[in-house]
Motif scaffolding. Sequence first.
Motif, mmCIF file in Angstrom:
data_model
loop_
_atom_site.group_PDB
_atom_site.id
_atom_site.type_symbol
_atom_site.label_atom_id
_atom_site.label_comp_id
_atom_site.label_asym_id
_atom_site.label_seq_id
_atom_site.Cartn_x
_atom_site.Cartn_y
_atom_site.Cartn_z
ATOM 1 N N LEU A 206 20.110 -6.080 5.098
ATOM 2 C CA LEU A 206 21.507 -6.179 5.502
ATOM 3 C C LEU A 206 21.955 -4.908 6.210
ATOM 4 N N LEU A 207 22.987 -5.064 7.007
ATOM 5 C CA LEU A 207 23.610 -3.951 7.722
ATOM 6 C C LEU A 207 25.114 -4.025 7.543
ATOM 7 N N LEU A 208 25.663 -3.003 6.892
ATOM 8 C CA LEU A 208 27.111 -2.825 6.798
ATOM 9 C C LEU A 208 27.483 -1.813 7.874
ATOM 10 N N ARG A 209 28.372 -2.185 8.773
ATOM 11 C CA ARG A 209 28.677 -1.310 9.911
ATOM 12 C C ARG A 209 30.174 -1.121 10.088
ATOM 13 N N PHE A 210 30.588 0.153 10.113
ATOM 14 C CA PHE A 210 31.944 0.494 10.532
ATOM 15 C C PHE A 210 31.846 1.054 11.943
ATOM 16 N N TRP A 211 32.587 0.448 12.866
ATOM 17 C CA TRP A 211 32.542 0.836 14.272
ATOM 18 C C TRP A 211 33.955 1.196 14.729
ATOM 19 N N LEU A 212 34.079 2.398 15.278
ATOM 20 C CA LEU A 212 35.370 2.875 15.768
ATOM 21 C C LEU A 212 35.226 3.375 17.197
ATOM 22 N N ARG A 213 36.131 2.915 18.036
ATOM 23 C CA ARG A 213 36.255 3.464 19.389
ATOM 24 C C ARG A 213 37.729 3.690 19.680
ATOM 25 N N VAL A 214 38.123 4.954 19.816
ATOM 26 C CA VAL A 214 39.472 5.296 20.252
ATOM 27 C C VAL A 214 39.341 5.647 21.727
ATOM 28 N N ASP A 215 39.832 4.780 22.589
ATOM 29 C CA ASP A 215 39.569 4.877 24.018
ATOM 30 C C ASP A 215 39.883 6.257 24.578
ATOM 31 N N GLY A 216 38.893 6.812 25.260
ATOM 32 C CA GLY A 216 39.055 8.101 25.908
ATOM 33 C C GLY A 216 39.000 9.291 24.972
ATOM 34 N N VAL A 217 38.834 9.035 23.673
ATOM 35 C CA VAL A 217 38.922 10.132 22.704
ATOM 36 C C VAL A 217 37.658 10.249 21.846
ATOM 37 N N LEU A 218 37.340 9.203 21.075
ATOM 38 C CA LEU A 218 36.321 9.343 20.039
ATOM 39 C C LEU A 218 35.606 8.029 19.778
ATOM 40 N N MET A 219 34.316 8.138 19.408
ATOM 41 C CA MET A 219 33.568 7.001 18.877
ATOM 42 C C MET A 219 32.919 7.412 17.568
ATOM 43 N N ARG A 220 32.925 6.495 16.616
ATOM 44 C CA ARG A 220 32.387 6.786 15.282
ATOM 45 C C ARG A 220 31.640 5.546 14.789
ATOM 46 N N LEU A 221 30.458 5.773 14.248
ATOM 47 C CA LEU A 221 29.617 4.677 13.768
ATOM 48 C C LEU A 221 29.078 5.057 12.397
ATOM 49 N N ARG A 222 29.376 4.246 11.400
ATOM 50 C CA ARG A 222 28.872 4.478 10.049
ATOM 51 C C ARG A 222 28.089 3.237 9.613
ATOM 52 N N ASP A 223 26.778 3.398 9.530
ATOM 53 C CA ASP A 223 25.899 2.285 9.193
ATOM 54 C C ASP A 223 25.293 2.472 7.810
ATOM 55 N N THR A 224 25.248 1.388 7.058
ATOM 56 C CA THR A 224 24.508 1.348 5.797
ATOM 57 C C THR A 224 23.555 0.177 5.857
ATOM 58 N N GLU A 246 28.812 10.210 15.398
ATOM 59 C CA GLU A 246 30.151 10.436 15.954
ATOM 60 C C GLU A 246 30.054 11.287 17.212
ATOM 61 N N ALA A 247 30.910 10.999 18.192
ATOM 62 C CA ALA A 247 30.962 11.810 19.410
ATOM 63 C C ALA A 247 32.297 11.598 20.103
ATOM 64 N N THR A 248 32.772 12.625 20.777
ATOM 65 C CA THR A 248 33.972 12.491 21.600
ATOM 66 C C THR A 248 33.558 11.998 22.988
ATOM 67 N N PHE A 249 34.480 11.370 23.671
ATOM 68 C CA PHE A 249 34.207 10.962 25.047
ATOM 69 C C PHE A 249 33.922 12.187 25.909
ATOM 70 N N GLN A 250 34.589 13.295 25.590
ATOM 71 C CA GLN A 250 34.390 14.526 26.354
ATOM 72 C C GLN A 250 32.948 15.027 26.234
ATOM 73 N N SER A 251 32.397 14.989 24.996
ATOM 74 C CA SER A 251 31.026 15.466 24.804
ATOM 75 C C SER A 251 30.024 14.537 25.469
ATOM 76 N N LEU A 252 30.301 13.224 25.487
ATOM 77 C CA LEU A 252 29.422 12.285 26.165
ATOM 78 C C LEU A 252 29.452 12.495 27.676
ATOM 79 N N SER A 253 30.642 12.787 28.185
ATOM 80 C CA SER A 253 30.781 13.059 29.616
ATOM 81 C C SER A 253 29.989 14.293 30.013
#
Length: 290
Positions: A206-224, A246-253
């Motif tokens: 099984l995969l429990l996944r929390f996925w967050l994307r705050v547009d232009g700001v942050l992405m966060r992924l927590r997988d179990t 986790e990563a900011t859009f700025q760091s990905l850019s």
Amino acid sequence: MEVEPEEKELKAAGAELLTDGRRGLRIHGWEIETLKRSILTSSNFEQWEQKLQTSHLPEMVFGDSLLALKHMRTGVQIHFNAFDALAGWKKESLPPVEVPAAAQWKFRSKPSQQVILDYDYTFTTPYCGSETIEIGTEKHEGEQKCEESNGLCWEDSKEQIDLVSLSLKEPILFYDEVILYEDELADNGISLLTVKVRVMPSCWFLLLRFWLRVDGVLMRLRDTRMHCVFSNSENPIILRESCWREATFQSLSAKGYPTDSAAYNDPSVICDRLPIILQKTQKLRIPGNL
């Protein structure tokens, strides 16, 4: 996606589908079931706010939906539900993510009231599952801690889930995905908690996944991820891997990746672009006598 196994595959694996309208199956001493229900009603929504001592909940909470995996001989049950996940969010209480559009979010939850974003509106949770032991008619609830009186203990482990074996072409006897809660962050992104389960003749995964994307700001992924091989049905061993990225859009850019939010709709595709913040593996041995 729903997978309907052939009767011969179930029989060959020693499995049988659940009856009485329940969705799931029994296999090698496990009963695995999913339940998908509609979002909370307004009255239930208020009850949850009172129980969690908060005036903020995700837009869509599937309060009666769940995934449950029960070891029949011992009564040990691992289950996943929205309430416990939100209790984890409330306890962790991360600081709110700063967003340029924050001024437009003042009325995001209750139009009649001005809402100050002084809470974690992303509903990020450290939740990695719940445990119950059913003995007769009694139920004992407990978090994943060694000191719990229920006798269950997740131990740190250097073992890893065998992804190679999971990639083998085995029949899928049962598959389902359950959404626990979701929020579109006032059209400024996505906050989503889901759990998927796959059962093959040799194991469940099984995969429990929390996925967050705050547009232009942050992405966060927590997988179990959890994996149980059926080689020992009497005293099974479950491996649990947790990986937070986790990563900011700025760091990905800065690394040359696109900054357009449309490029980040699928967390599975961009997972490897996000640096690991936390990673650990634990093992649960279900004891012979409880």
